[in-house]
Scaffold this motif. Sequence first.
Motif, PDB file in Angstrom:
ATOM      1  N   MET A   1       0.847  -1.161   0.000  1.00 43.97           N
ATOM      2  CA  MET A   1       0.000   0.000   0.000  1.00 43.97           C
ATOM      3  C   MET A   1       0.902   1.238   0.000  1.00 43.97           C
ATOM      4  O   MET A   1       1.789   1.361   0.825  1.00 43.97           O
ATOM      5  N   ASN A   2       0.674   2.128  -0.917  1.00 39.39           N
ATOM      6  CA  ASN A   2       1.493   3.315  -1.062  1.00 39.39           C
ATOM      7  C   ASN A   2       0.693   4.538  -0.605  1.00 39.39           C
ATOM      8  O   ASN A   2      -0.147   5.043  -1.333  1.00 39.39           O
ATOM      9  N   LEU A   3       0.990   5.018   0.595  1.00 36.86           N
ATOM     10  CA  LEU A   3       0.298   6.182   1.129  1.00 36.86           C
ATOM     11  C   LEU A   3       1.177   7.422   1.125  1.00 36.86           C
ATOM     12  O   LEU A   3       0.860   8.411   1.764  1.00 36.86           O
ATOM     13  N   ARG A   4       2.279   7.376   0.392  1.00 41.36           N
ATOM     14  CA  ARG A   4       3.206   8.498   0.337  1.00 41.36           C
ATOM     15  C   ARG A   4       2.532   9.688  -0.349  1.00 41.36           C
ATOM     16  O   ARG A   4       1.975   9.560  -1.426  1.00 41.36           O
ATOM     17  N   GLY A   5       2.562  10.826   0.311  1.00 40.72           N
ATOM     18  CA  GLY A   5       1.988  12.039  -0.252  1.00 40.72           C
ATOM     19  C   GLY A   5       0.516  12.224   0.049  1.00 40.72           C
ATOM     20  O   GLY A   5      -0.077  13.211  -0.370  1.00 40.72           O
ATOM     21  N   ILE A   6      -0.104  11.294   0.780  1.00 34.92           N
ATOM     22  CA  ILE A   6      -1.507  11.418   1.155  1.00 34.92           C
ATOM     23  C   ILE A   6      -1.548  11.990   2.569  1.00 34.92           C
ATOM     24  O   ILE A   6      -0.918  11.465   3.481  1.00 34.92           O
ATOM     25  N   VAL A   7      -2.290  13.082   2.741  1.00 34.23           N
ATOM     26  CA  VAL A   7      -2.311  13.768   4.027  1.00 34.23           C
ATOM     27  C   VAL A   7      -3.743  14.033   4.479  1.00 34.23           C
ATOM     28  O   VAL A   7      -4.666  14.118   3.665  1.00 34.23           O
ATOM     29  N   GLU A  51       1.176   7.838   6.120  1.00 30.64           N
ATOM     30  CA  GLU A  51       2.179   6.799   6.355  1.00 30.64           C
ATOM     31  C   GLU A  51       2.898   6.993   7.688  1.00 30.64           C
ATOM     32  O   GLU A  51       3.567   6.090   8.155  1.00 30.64           O
ATOM     33  N   ASP A  52       2.711   8.155   8.333  1.00 35.54           N
ATOM     34  CA  ASP A  52       3.327   8.408   9.629  1.00 35.54           C
ATOM     35  C   ASP A  52       2.372   8.237  10.801  1.00 35.54           C
ATOM     36  O   ASP A  52       2.796   8.274  11.952  1.00 35.54           O
ATOM     37  N   ILE A  53       1.091   8.071  10.545  1.00 36.06           N
ATOM     38  CA  ILE A  53       0.096   7.982  11.609  1.00 36.06           C
ATOM     39  C   ILE A  53       0.138   6.595  12.231  1.00 36.06           C
ATOM     40  O   ILE A  53       0.263   5.582  11.552  1.00 36.06           O
ATOM     41  N   THR A  54       0.032   6.564  13.554  1.00 38.49           N
ATOM     42  CA  THR A  54      -0.038   5.306  14.296  1.00 38.49           C
ATOM     43  C   THR A  54      -1.286   5.301  15.164  1.00 38.49           C
ATOM     44  O   THR A  54      -1.850   6.350  15.479  1.00 38.49           O
ATOM     45  N   VAL A  55      -1.689   4.102  15.569  1.00 39.29           N
ATOM     46  CA  VAL A  55      -2.828   3.905  16.450  1.00 39.29           C
ATOM     47  C   VAL A  55      -2.277   3.393  17.772  1.00 39.29           C
ATOM     48  O   VAL A  55      -1.399   2.532  17.790  1.00 39.29           O
ATOM     49  N   TYR A  56      -2.798   3.925  18.879  1.00 41.62           N
ATOM     50  CA  TYR A  56      -2.328   3.470  20.185  1.00 41.62           C
ATOM     51  C   TYR A  56      -2.530   1.970  20.331  1.00 41.62           C
ATOM     52  O   TYR A  56      -3.602   1.444  20.054  1.00 41.62           O
ATOM     53  N   GLY A  57      -1.487   1.292  20.802  1.00 36.72           N
ATOM     54  CA  GLY A  57      -1.551  -0.140  21.020  1.00 36.72           C
ATOM     55  C   GLY A  57      -1.302  -0.472  22.480  1.00 36.72           C
ATOM     56  O   GLY A  57      -0.902   0.384  23.272  1.00 36.72           O
ATOM     57  N   GLN A  58      -1.538  -1.728  22.847  1.00 35.40           N
ATOM     58  CA  GLN A  58      -1.296  -2.157  24.222  1.00 35.40           C
ATOM     59  C   GLN A  58       0.182  -2.044  24.567  1.00 35.40           C
ATOM     60  O   GLN A  58       0.546  -1.498  25.594  1.00 35.40           O
ATOM     61  N   ASP A  59       1.056  -2.606  23.736  1.00 33.94           N
ATOM     62  CA  ASP A  59       2.495  -2.568  23.979  1.00 33.94           C
ATOM     63  C   ASP A  59       3.177  -1.565  23.052  1.00 33.94           C
ATOM     64  O   ASP A  59       3.846  -0.647  23.497  1.00 33.94           O
ATOM     65  N   ASP A  60       3.034  -1.770  21.764  1.00 34.60           N
ATOM     66  CA  ASP A  60       3.620  -0.887  20.760  1.00 34.60           C
ATOM     67  C   ASP A  60       2.498  -0.263  19.941  1.00 34.60           C
ATOM     68  O   ASP A  60       1.410  -0.829  19.818  1.00 34.60           O
ATOM     69  N   ASP A  61       2.790   0.898  19.361  1.00 33.19           N
ATOM     70  CA  ASP A  61       1.810   1.548  18.500  1.00 33.19           C
ATOM     71  C   ASP A  61       1.682   0.772  17.195  1.00 33.19           C
ATOM     72  O   ASP A  61       2.639   0.186  16.699  1.00 33.19           O
ATOM     73  N   LEU A  62       0.483   0.775  16.635  1.00 33.24           N
ATOM     74  CA  LEU A  62       0.194   0.083  15.380  1.00 33.24           C
ATOM     75  C   LEU A  62       0.237   1.101  14.245  1.00 33.24           C
ATOM     76  O   LEU A  62      -0.327   2.190  14.361  1.00 33.24           O
ATOM     77  N   LYS A  63       0.877   0.746  13.155  1.00 35.53           N
ATOM     78  CA  LYS A  63       0.920   1.649  11.999  1.00 35.53           C
ATOM     79  C   LYS A  63      -0.439   1.643  11.303  1.00 35.53           C
ATOM     80  O   LYS A  63      -1.077   0.604  11.171  1.00 35.53           O
ATOM     81  N   LEU A  64      -0.838   2.813  10.837  1.00 32.92           N
ATOM     82  CA  LEU A  64      -2.106   2.935  10.129  1.00 32.92           C
ATOM     83  C   LEU A  64      -2.112   2.091   8.862  1.00 32.92           C
ATOM     84  O   LEU A  64      -3.137   1.520   8.494  1.00 32.92           O
ATOM     85  N   VAL A  65      -0.959   1.976   8.217  1.00 35.30           N
ATOM     86  CA  VAL A  65      -0.853   1.170   6.997  1.00 35.30           C
ATOM     87  C   VAL A  65      -1.229  -0.282   7.286  1.00 35.30           C
ATOM     88  O   VAL A  65      -1.951  -0.913   6.506  1.00 35.30           O
ATOM     89  N   ASP A  66      -0.770  -0.797   8.424  1.00 35.85           N
ATOM     90  CA  ASP A  66      -1.090  -2.178   8.792  1.00 35.85           C
ATOM     91  C   ASP A  66      -2.571  -2.337   9.118  1.00 35.85           C
ATOM     92  O   ASP A  66      -3.190  -3.344   8.757  1.00 35.85           O
ATOM     93  N   LYS A 110     -14.071   5.792  13.504  1.00 38.95           N
ATOM     94  CA  LYS A 110     -14.887   6.302  12.398  1.00 38.95           C
ATOM     95  C   LYS A 110     -14.008   6.967  11.342  1.00 38.95           C
ATOM     96  O   LYS A 110     -14.216   6.783  10.151  1.00 38.95           O
ATOM     97  N   LYS A 111     -13.019   7.734  11.790  1.00 36.68           N
ATOM     98  CA  LYS A 111     -12.136   8.431  10.860  1.00 36.68           C
ATOM     99  C   LYS A 111     -11.330   7.440  10.030  1.00 36.68           C
ATOM    100  O   LYS A 111     -11.198   7.587   8.813  1.00 36.68           O
ATOM    101  N   ILE A 112     -10.805   6.390  10.664  1.00 36.32           N
ATOM    102  CA  ILE A 112     -10.004   5.396   9.945  1.00 36.32           C
ATOM    103  C   ILE A 112     -10.870   4.644   8.940  1.00 36.32           C
ATOM    104  O   ILE A 112     -10.443   4.401   7.795  1.00 36.32           O
ATOM    105  N   ILE A 113     -12.082   4.308   9.315  1.00 33.20           N
ATOM    106  CA  ILE A 113     -12.977   3.600   8.392  1.00 33.20           C
ATOM    107  C   ILE A 113     -13.390   4.522   7.246  1.00 33.20           C
ATOM    108  O   ILE A 113     -13.469   4.082   6.087  1.00 33.20           O
TER     109      ILE A 113
END
Length: 179
Positions: A1-7, A51-66, A110-113
């Motif tokens: 997934m290529n999210l480069r340049g999407i803001v 491509e820089d946004i993360t979601v709060y995780g229990q241990d480590d943050d999850l990348k939005l791309v994942d 809601k925003k991610i969906i």
Amino acid sequence: MNLRGIVAVSGRPGLYRLVGQNKGGYVLESLDAQKVKIVTNITTTKLASLEDITVYGQDDDLKLVDVLANIKAAKSNVPDAKSDVNALKSFFKEVAPDHDDDKVYTSDMKKIITWYHILKDLPLFVEDAPAVIPDQEGIKGEDKVEKKPKATSKPSNAKAPSKTAQPAKKANMTSKKGV
């Protein structure tokens, strides 16, 4: 997934492609069907690259791309962003099982969906992200800029005339030592 340049732009709905930058601001193009181009102010606008946004995780943050890739894999039952809160939370537990329930709000889900529904039909959603190959100095290869020496006609030790320097006054002044 290529999210480069999407803001995502603070205060504006939807997603935008970063087209360029001028001295007044960023030039953005909306990803919806209208393809509206806008110029946002550099000093007041906050841009968040997907491509820089993360979601709060229990241990480590999850990348939005994942998270978006997991939503794509489970695309048979992707709820609408206006669905019931319980349906959104149960779906988000499927696609991001390690997210922190206390820090990830329903509005974030809601925003991610919503972003997924915007991106799913675009060709960049199915193409791979460009690989970044670090060179021997550890700097991204595409960010490295070679500086070329400037061609000058003056020798390097010559001083350029100052624009603020005033011409010397011609006066009959003599220097006296010891006075």
